[in-house]
Enzyme design. Structure first.
Site, PDB file in Angstrom:
ATOM      1  N   ARG A 122      30.193 -49.128  -0.905  1.00  0.00           N
ATOM      2  CA  ARG A 122      29.628 -48.146   0.011  1.00  0.00           C
ATOM      3  C   ARG A 122      30.757 -47.509   0.809  1.00  0.00           C
ATOM      4  O   ARG A 122      31.687 -48.186   1.260  1.00  0.00           O
ATOM      5  CB  ARG A 122      28.617 -48.800   0.956  1.00  0.00           C
ATOM      6  CG  ARG A 122      27.296 -49.191   0.290  1.00  0.00           C
ATOM      7  CD  ARG A 122      26.490 -47.958  -0.099  1.00  0.00           C
ATOM      8  NE  ARG A 122      25.196 -48.281  -0.674  1.00  0.00           N
ATOM      9  CZ  ARG A 122      24.934 -48.360  -1.976  1.00  0.00           C
ATOM     10  NH1 ARG A 122      25.934 -48.184  -2.832  1.00  0.00           N
ATOM     11  NH2 ARG A 122      23.721 -48.629  -2.405  1.00  0.00           N
TER      12      ARG A 122
ATOM     13  N   GLU B  37      29.520 -38.757   2.908  1.00  0.00           N
ATOM     14  CA  GLU B  37      29.078 -38.551   1.532  1.00  0.00           C
ATOM     15  C   GLU B  37      27.784 -37.745   1.523  1.00  0.00           C
ATOM     16  O   GLU B  37      26.855 -38.101   2.255  1.00  0.00           O
ATOM     17  CB  GLU B  37      28.865 -39.908   0.862  1.00  0.00           C
ATOM     18  CG  GLU B  37      28.687 -39.822  -0.633  1.00  0.00           C
ATOM     19  CD  GLU B  37      28.600 -41.189  -1.280  1.00  0.00           C
ATOM     20  OE1 GLU B  37      27.532 -41.480  -1.861  1.00  0.00           O
ATOM     21  OE2 GLU B  37      29.579 -41.962  -1.200  1.00  0.00           O
TER      22      GLU B  37
ATOM     23  N   HIS C 188      30.268 -40.682  -6.577  1.00  0.00           N
ATOM     24  CA  HIS C 188      29.232 -41.719  -6.495  1.00  0.00           C
ATOM     25  C   HIS C 188      28.356 -41.759  -7.744  1.00  0.00           C
ATOM     26  O   HIS C 188      27.144 -41.588  -7.677  1.00  0.00           O
ATOM     27  CB  HIS C 188      28.365 -41.519  -5.242  1.00  0.00           C
ATOM     28  CG  HIS C 188      27.623 -42.776  -4.858  1.00  0.00           C
ATOM     29  ND1 HIS C 188      27.117 -42.984  -3.594  1.00  0.00           N
ATOM     30  CD2 HIS C 188      27.295 -43.888  -5.564  1.00  0.00           C
ATOM     31  CE1 HIS C 188      26.505 -44.157  -3.532  1.00  0.00           C
ATOM     32  NE2 HIS C 188      26.609 -44.729  -4.727  1.00  0.00           N
TER      33      HIS C 188
END
Length: 309
Positions: A228, A256, A275
């Site tokens: 993360r 993000e 991601h």
């Protein structure tokens, strides 16, 4: 009758026949209000990046709902919204291989200088770098040594790297890996060549990788993040990258999505991918098998598979 909702017709087709006592309903709560059959749904499967008050507000209106099956291994985003009395199940195990593949890809690409060679190719130049470091014999520390961490470790060992793990408490993992307690991590960092992050994000891991953590890593070390983004202090990482002392390969970032022209895109020694490490299709066998196991648990009156809350 067990009524199960899945987010798309493709997923319903992949899941197929679950028995005469199971009815499949195609419904994506991110896109539509509950269907006519909603009051009968006991297992609701939601797609990737489905969350927030609107989605879980719609799920909360299902009178017989027992289990929400999310598509990711990470579940912290869903916890604030799960209706009272409903179990939340994550997709632990579904994404292990894909995430591990990307962790290995990012590591090898950085170690062997792939971005430099691709840049030279685009410029039409032959620019050898014969001494780019191998992964073999490097010491790799995997922070968050669970099922995904073990899958990453197996692939690193296939490249003859030396692998150790970090978790909440010290132990020997089932695969024989030495796993250190998170409280001991700062003492390990100076001797490590590569740090791979695969931790979830919570209060205990927020900005875990801060300026002091990075300063403890040895010169030229590589930080790989497939966990993360907020686990890493972006400003602190940028300072180390700009100085040229450390390298990074990131599948996740903070913020993000990374805004256009963010400094991380241009930082020396940094690879950024958007991601996508563990983004398995919900029609893949591993996800379909999970849905089938979840139905079997409902049928038998057992605890939901992968129950996390």
């Amino acid at each position: 009758m067990i009524t199960v909702s899945v987010p798309t017709q493709d997923v319903a087709d992949a899941v197929g026949d679950l028995g005469d006592d199971v009815r499949l309903v195609v419904w994506n709560p991110a896109d539509a209000e509950p269907p006519a059959e909603a009051d009968d749904i006991r297992l609701a499967c939601v797609g990737h990046r489905s969350g927030g008050r609107r989605v879980y507000g719609r799920l909360a209106r299902l009178q017989r709902l027992e289990v929400i099956q999310i598509a990711s291994a990470g579940f912290e985003h869903a916890l604030p919204f799960v209706p009272e009395g409903v179990a939340l199940a994550n997709a632990r195990g579904v994404h292990d291989t894909r995430t591990a593949e990307m962790a290995l890809t990012l590591t090898l690409a950085s170690q062997r200088g792939l971005p430099q060679f691709l840049d030279a190719q685009r410029r039409g130049r032959w620019e050898p770098w014969e001494t780019a470091p191998s992964l073999a014999d490097k010491r790799v520390l995997i922070v968050g040594y669970g099922s995904i961490g073990a899958a990453i470790g197996a692939r690193m060992r296939a490249c003859e790297a030396r692998v150790e793990g970090v978790a909440r408490s010290a132990r020997t993992a089932p695969d024989g890996t030495t796993v250190h307690a998170i409280g001991d991590i700062r003492g390990l960092l100076p001797e490590v060549d590569i740090v791979v992050l695969v931790t979830p994000h919570d209060d205990s891991t927020d900005k875990l990788v801060d300026a002091d953590f990075l300063a403890a890593m040895g010169d030229g070390a590589l930080l790989v993040n497939v966990g993360r983004g907020p686990v890493v202090d972006t400003d602190a990482l940028l300072a180390e990258l700009t100085s040229g002392r450390l390298r990074a390969a990131l599948d996740v970032t903070d913020p993000e999505p990374l805004p256009d022209d963010h400094p991380l895109f241009f930082a020396p020694g940094c690879i950024v991918v958007p991601h996508i490490a563990g983004f398995a299709q919900l029609t893949d066998r591993r996800y379909v098998d999970l849905v089938r196991r979840q139905v079997e648990a409902l049928r038998a009156g057992d605890e939901p598979v992968n129950r996390v809350a």
